[in-house]
Design a protein around this motif. Structure first.
Motif, mmCIF file in Angstrom:
data_model
loop_
_atom_site.group_PDB
_atom_site.id
_atom_site.type_symbol
_atom_site.label_atom_id
_atom_site.label_comp_id
_atom_site.label_asym_id
_atom_site.label_seq_id
_atom_site.Cartn_x
_atom_site.Cartn_y
_atom_site.Cartn_z
ATOM 1 N N MET A 268 36.074 63.167 32.440
ATOM 2 C CA MET A 268 35.240 61.999 32.087
ATOM 3 C C MET A 268 35.944 60.783 32.632
ATOM 4 N N GLY A 269 35.313 59.839 33.318
ATOM 5 C CA GLY A 269 35.814 58.682 33.625
ATOM 6 C C GLY A 269 35.372 57.409 33.141
ATOM 7 N N VAL A 270 36.304 56.317 33.267
ATOM 8 C CA VAL A 270 35.859 55.008 32.830
ATOM 9 C C VAL A 270 35.433 54.306 34.112
ATOM 10 N N PHE A 271 34.379 54.000 34.350
ATOM 11 C CA PHE A 271 34.021 53.410 35.569
ATOM 12 C C PHE A 271 33.933 52.034 35.702
ATOM 13 N N LYS A 272 34.266 51.160 36.972
ATOM 14 C CA LYS A 272 34.106 50.076 37.021
ATOM 15 C C LYS A 272 32.697 49.500 37.134
ATOM 16 N N GLY A 273 32.417 48.548 36.373
ATOM 17 C CA GLY A 273 31.020 47.794 36.275
ATOM 18 C C GLY A 273 31.426 46.376 36.862
ATOM 19 N N ARG A 274 31.053 45.578 36.002
ATOM 20 C CA ARG A 274 31.476 44.100 36.429
ATOM 21 C C ARG A 274 32.864 43.800 36.356
ATOM 22 N N THR A 275 33.812 44.660 35.825
ATOM 23 C CA THR A 275 34.921 44.382 35.646
ATOM 24 C C THR A 275 35.907 45.325 36.426
ATOM 25 N N GLU A 276 36.890 44.935 37.368
ATOM 26 C CA GLU A 276 37.488 45.934 38.336
ATOM 27 C C GLU A 276 38.985 46.325 37.685
ATOM 28 N N SER A 277 39.417 45.935 36.612
ATOM 29 C CA SER A 277 40.627 46.407 36.208
ATOM 30 C C SER A 277 40.691 46.356 34.581
ATOM 31 N N LEU A 278 41.773 47.150 33.829
ATOM 32 C CA LEU A 278 41.637 47.222 32.564
ATOM 33 C C LEU A 278 42.298 45.573 32.131
ATOM 34 N N ASP A 279 43.171 45.126 33.019
ATOM 35 C CA ASP A 279 43.830 43.790 32.732
ATOM 36 C C ASP A 279 42.737 42.500 32.796
ATOM 37 N N ALA A 280 41.760 42.692 33.626
ATOM 38 C CA ALA A 280 40.811 41.809 33.733
ATOM 39 C C ALA A 280 39.837 41.825 32.746
ATOM 40 N N LEU A 281 39.690 42.734 31.942
ATOM 41 C CA LEU A 281 38.575 42.906 30.763
ATOM 42 C C LEU A 281 38.723 42.044 29.705
ATOM 43 N N PRO A 282 37.642 41.120 30.079
ATOM 44 C CA PRO A 282 37.596 40.087 28.934
ATOM 45 C C PRO A 282 37.247 40.166 27.460
ATOM 46 N N ASP A 283 37.721 39.294 26.618
ATOM 47 C CA ASP A 283 36.982 39.725 25.227
ATOM 48 C C ASP A 283 35.556 39.643 25.182
ATOM 49 N N GLY A 284 35.007 40.335 24.300
ATOM 50 C CA GLY A 284 33.792 40.659 24.222
ATOM 51 C C GLY A 284 32.904 41.625 25.298
ATOM 52 N N ALA A 285 33.957 42.213 26.138
ATOM 53 C CA ALA A 285 33.110 43.041 27.169
ATOM 54 C C ALA A 285 32.174 43.935 26.661
ATOM 55 N N THR A 286 31.471 44.507 27.478
ATOM 56 C CA THR A 286 30.355 45.702 27.099
ATOM 57 C C THR A 286 30.823 46.836 27.800
ATOM 58 N N ILE A 287 30.754 47.952 26.899
ATOM 59 C CA ILE A 287 31.238 49.324 27.462
ATOM 60 C C ILE A 287 30.345 50.434 27.251
#
Length: 280
Positions: free
Chosen positions: A107-126
């Motif tokens: 199973m993978g964590v696929f990129k949506g609006r965010t391209e990397s874990l470092d760029a993941l903003p607070d309050g992001a939706t997963i």
């Protein structure tokens, strides 16, 4: 005289062919499109050589293939892992049995609006699958990536309520597994089952920020099986399926076609409900 002998031989060959067709057994089997039905289509001629005609039905959900095996309209299905099967039997009173381990889809964590874990903003939706076994698997993967922490006692039964630490205030959104690839642009990230990711043309190598490894508990519960109704475990068609799925040509097809997104697991052992509970 020669002409008469030739005609007689032709009649004998026709008779043998008709007898062989009469003895051929139809096996009704259902699966989800990728990779399951693709693999079934590959082994169809191998099964025919053994006297079994595969009648393959394609499904885009995880429920109907199981109810169809339970009510007898299908002889077998191929789409699910043991954790989902155990949960389905418990919730629906069905009598389905995993008989042949075939493959594991990380199973993978696929990129949506965010391209990397470092760029993941607070309050992001997963986005995560909304069925219990796959949601737990998704949450465990998010924990492995350091995005959340879970109650250690939850194990493979983890839910959103099991989250004990969520520093980025991530919003975990539960969605039907099959819909996640289509909804990927609506999320920062989405945890997607391998089969649905493959069907949507997503790559585990280039389109993810992380993927499952070979954790023993997750792996044992996530191997995809051929499933039949209880009582059919020793049926002749099951043994034929086991032989053709273990055939070198089939294994090469899976390995070369899916390039790591589908991993052979023909030597796996099913993790029963009581064993899963003991591991938690």
């Amino acid at each position: 005289m020669k002409k008469a002998i030739s005609i007689l031989l032709s009649l004998i060959l026709v008779a043998f062919s008709c007898a062989a067709l009469a003895e051929s057994q139809t096996v009704r089997i259902g699966g989800t499109p990728v990779p399951h039905v693709e693999i079934l289509e590959f082994i169809k001629p191998l099964m025919a050589e053994k006297g079994f005609e595969l009648e393959i039905s394609t499904f885009n959900d995880y429920v109907i293939p199981n109810t169809a095996v339970e009510d007898g309209s299908l002889d077998a299905n191929y789409f699910q892992h043991i954790a989902y099967l155990n949960n389905f039997n418990q919730e629906n009173g069905t009598h389905l049995v995993a008989v042949i381990p075939v493959h594991f889809e990380p199973m993978g964590v696929f990129k949506g609006r965010t391209e990397s874990l470092d760029a993941l903003p607070d309050g992001a939706t997963i986005g995560v699958p909304n069925d219990p076994s796959n949601e737990a698997r998704a949450l465990l993967l998010l924990e492995t990536l350091g995005l959340i922490e879970l109650d250690p006692e939850a194990g493979v039964n983890a839910t959103k309520l099991s989250i004990t630490k969520n520093e980025k205030n991530l919003e975990i959104v539960e969605v039907e597994a099959a819909q996640l690839p289509r909804m990927l642009p609506d999320f920062d990230l989405a945890v997607i089952n391998g089969n649905y990711a493959l069907d949507a043309g997503l790559s585990l190598l280039t389109d993810t920020v992380g993927a499952e490894g070979s954790d023993a508990l997750v792996y044992a519960q996530s191997v995809n099986y051929i499933v039949v109704k209880e009582g059919n475990e020793e049926a002749a068609f099951v043994e034929a399926l086991r032989e053709v799925l273990n055939d070198e040509a089939t294994q090469e097809f899976i390995t070369e076609t899916y390039q790591g997104s589908v991993v052979l697991a023909l030597d796996a052992e099913p993790l029963a409900e009581e064993e899963a509970a003991a591991e938690e």
